[in-house]
Design a protein around this motif. Structure first.
Motif, PDB file in Angstrom:
ATOM      1  N   UNK A 178       0.798  -1.213   0.034  1.00 50.92           N
ATOM      2  CA  UNK A 178       0.161   0.050   0.064  1.00 50.92           C
ATOM      3  C   UNK A 178       0.908   1.365  -0.212  1.00 50.92           C
ATOM      4  N   UNK A 179       1.828   1.262   0.770  1.00 50.50           N
ATOM      5  CA  UNK A 179       2.813   2.466   0.809  1.00 50.50           C
ATOM      6  C   UNK A 179       3.427   2.563  -0.616  1.00 50.50           C
ATOM      7  N   UNK A 180       3.890   1.812  -1.164  1.00 54.87           N
ATOM      8  CA  UNK A 180       4.527   1.594  -2.755  1.00 54.87           C
ATOM      9  C   UNK A 180       3.412   2.058  -3.742  1.00 54.87           C
ATOM     10  N   UNK A 181       2.281   1.611  -3.465  1.00 51.05           N
ATOM     11  CA  UNK A 181       1.092   1.985  -4.400  1.00 51.05           C
ATOM     12  C   UNK A 181       0.743   3.580  -4.274  1.00 51.05           C
ATOM     13  N   UNK A 182       0.746   4.077  -2.969  1.00 54.18           N
ATOM     14  CA  UNK A 182       0.507   5.314  -2.645  1.00 54.18           C
ATOM     15  C   UNK A 182       1.618   6.303  -3.202  1.00 54.18           C
ATOM     16  N   UNK A 183       2.824   5.734  -3.164  1.00 53.29           N
ATOM     17  CA  UNK A 183       3.971   6.619  -3.512  1.00 53.29           C
ATOM     18  C   UNK A 183       4.062   6.627  -4.983  1.00 53.29           C
ATOM     19  N   UNK A 184       3.631   5.649  -5.679  1.00 58.07           N
ATOM     20  CA  UNK A 184       3.569   5.482  -7.088  1.00 58.07           C
ATOM     21  C   UNK A 184       2.525   6.480  -7.709  1.00 58.07           C
ATOM     22  N   UNK A 185       1.338   6.404  -7.218  1.00 56.88           N
ATOM     23  CA  UNK A 185       0.169   7.120  -7.354  1.00 56.88           C
ATOM     24  C   UNK A 185       0.443   8.717  -7.230  1.00 56.88           C
ATOM     25  N   UNK A 203       3.547   5.021 -15.506  1.00 54.89           N
ATOM     26  CA  UNK A 203       2.538   4.044 -15.330  1.00 54.89           C
ATOM     27  C   UNK A 203       3.003   2.442 -15.636  1.00 54.89           C
ATOM     28  N   UNK A 204       3.756   2.695 -16.805  1.00 58.79           N
ATOM     29  CA  UNK A 204       4.382   1.287 -17.448  1.00 58.79           C
ATOM     30  C   UNK A 204       5.368   0.696 -16.196  1.00 58.79           C
ATOM     31  N   UNK A 205       6.291   1.590 -15.802  1.00 59.58           N
ATOM     32  CA  UNK A 205       7.153   1.214 -14.644  1.00 59.58           C
ATOM     33  C   UNK A 205       6.487   0.870 -13.509  1.00 59.58           C
ATOM     34  N   UNK A 206       5.642   1.721 -13.146  1.00 60.77           N
ATOM     35  CA  UNK A 206       5.125   1.244 -11.775  1.00 60.77           C
ATOM     36  C   UNK A 206       4.109   0.303 -11.916  1.00 60.77           C
ATOM     37  N   UNK A 207       3.640  -0.186 -13.055  1.00 57.12           N
ATOM     38  CA  UNK A 207       2.990  -1.329 -13.253  1.00 57.12           C
ATOM     39  C   UNK A 207       4.273  -2.553 -12.722  1.00 57.12           C
ATOM     40  N   UNK A 208       5.079  -2.468 -13.359  1.00 60.40           N
ATOM     41  CA  UNK A 208       6.036  -3.397 -13.415  1.00 60.40           C
ATOM     42  C   UNK A 208       6.474  -3.750 -11.923  1.00 60.40           C
ATOM     43  N   UNK A 209       6.650  -2.347 -11.294  1.00 60.51           N
ATOM     44  CA  UNK A 209       7.127  -2.590  -9.610  1.00 60.51           C
ATOM     45  C   UNK A 209       6.121  -3.002  -8.888  1.00 60.51           C
ATOM     46  N   UNK A 210       4.724  -2.719  -9.156  1.00 63.87           N
ATOM     47  CA  UNK A 210       3.785  -3.516  -8.546  1.00 63.87           C
ATOM     48  C   UNK A 210       3.494  -4.819  -8.582  1.00 63.87           C
ATOM     49  N   UNK A 211       3.782  -5.256  -9.797  1.00 64.27           N
ATOM     50  CA  UNK A 211       3.657  -6.723 -10.078  1.00 64.27           C
ATOM     51  C   UNK A 211       4.637  -7.426  -9.614  1.00 64.27           C
ATOM     52  N   UNK A 212       5.933  -6.900  -9.625  1.00 65.42           N
ATOM     53  CA  UNK A 212       7.066  -7.715  -8.808  1.00 65.42           C
ATOM     54  C   UNK A 212       6.859  -7.738  -7.192  1.00 65.42           C
ATOM     55  N   UNK A 213       6.317  -6.569  -6.701  1.00 62.49           N
ATOM     56  CA  UNK A 213       5.845  -6.668  -5.330  1.00 62.49           C
ATOM     57  C   UNK A 213       4.783  -7.540  -4.940  1.00 62.49           C
ATOM     58  N   UNK A 214       3.967  -7.736  -5.897  1.00 60.82           N
ATOM     59  CA  UNK A 214       2.755  -8.753  -5.634  1.00 60.82           C
ATOM     60  C   UNK A 214       3.321 -10.168  -5.628  1.00 60.82           C
ATOM     61  N   UNK A 215       4.479 -10.518  -6.632  1.00 61.61           N
ATOM     62  CA  UNK A 215       4.913 -11.599  -6.841  1.00 61.61           C
ATOM     63  C   UNK A 215       5.958 -12.195  -5.620  1.00 61.61           C
ATOM     64  N   UNK A 216       6.474 -10.952  -4.882  1.00 63.93           N
ATOM     65  CA  UNK A 216       7.283 -11.213  -3.907  1.00 63.93           C
ATOM     66  C   UNK A 216       7.005 -12.605  -3.006  1.00 63.93           C
ATOM     67  N   UNK A 217       5.626 -12.502  -2.425  1.00 66.86           N
ATOM     68  CA  UNK A 217       5.356 -13.626  -1.340  1.00 66.86           C
ATOM     69  C   UNK A 217       5.313 -15.116  -2.089  1.00 66.86           C
ATOM     70  N   UNK A 218       5.025 -14.992  -3.365  1.00 65.24           N
ATOM     71  CA  UNK A 218       4.801 -16.346  -4.335  1.00 65.24           C
ATOM     72  C   UNK A 218       6.260 -16.706  -4.456  1.00 65.24           C
ATOM     73  N   UNK A 219       7.159 -15.805  -4.940  1.00 63.65           N
ATOM     74  CA  UNK A 219       8.508 -16.246  -4.880  1.00 63.65           C
ATOM     75  C   UNK A 219       9.009 -16.865  -3.699  1.00 63.65           C
ATOM     76  N   UNK A 220       8.641 -16.364  -2.531  1.00 59.51           N
ATOM     77  CA  UNK A 220       9.401 -16.629  -1.303  1.00 59.51           C
ATOM     78  C   UNK A 220       8.762 -18.043  -0.877  1.00 59.51           C
TER      79      UNK A 220
END
Length: 167
Positions: free
Chosen positions: A12-19, A35-52
């Motif tokens: 949420x903090x990352x999403x707010x900062x990017x917004x 918008x493109x790079x923030x989308x990539x960053x958010x997808x990577x942030x979402x995938x972090x727990x799955x990768x763990x």
């Protein structure tokens, strides 16, 4: 449960900062890139727990840090090339000064009236131009002294007449 809450907070903090960053962008032409790079960053942030979960939690960071390392290494290489180029110019100036001093001393040793000498070198450290300022006293013939100086420099340093300027 605590790990999930921390992950949600970070997301949420990352999403707010990017917004906020996207709203502060001055030109519309930059917003699509943000918008493109923030989308990539958010997808990577979402995938972090799955990768763990699959044991790959450190690989992405390792890949990113490796890429940063190679970029820094390339930057250092470019800086080194620039320093070598500047250092070569410094050595060329020192060599020009030394040659001018040598020519002045040689001319004085042959009783030739020289006040000042300037030497210009090519990129290959070869003499490209010599400028000599005579120090004439009354009664001396400037044409004869100019000819003696020119002949002396040609004989001593293997130059041609068009490389020598005597004034």
């Amino acid at each position: 449960m605590h790990a999930i809450l921390n992950w949600v907070k970070e997301f949420l903090i990352l999403y707010l900062l990017l917004t906020i960053l996207m709203h502060l962008a001055a030109a519309d032409q930059y917003k699509k890139y943000l918008r493109f790079f923030s989308g990539i960053i958010l997808v990577l942030m979402l995938l972090t727990p799955v990768m763990r979960l699959f044991g790959n939690d450190g690989r992405l960071e390792t890949m990113i840090s490796g890429e940063i390392f190679w970029e820094q290494l390339d930057s250092i290489r470019q800086d080194t090339q620039k320093l070598e180029f500047l250092q070569n110019d410094h050595y060329r100036e020192k060599y020009e000064t030394a040659l001018a001093g040598d020519m002045l001393a040689q001319a004085a040793g042959h009783n030739l009236p020289v006040r000042e000498v300037h030497v210009s070198l090519s990129r290959d450290y070869e003499i490209s131009r010599v400028s000599i300022c005579m120090d004439l006293s009354k009664g001396q013939d400037p044409a004869k002294i100019r000819e003696k100086l020119t002949d002396f420099i040609i004989e001593s340093y293997g130059l041609t007449k068009d490389q020598i300027l005597v004034s």
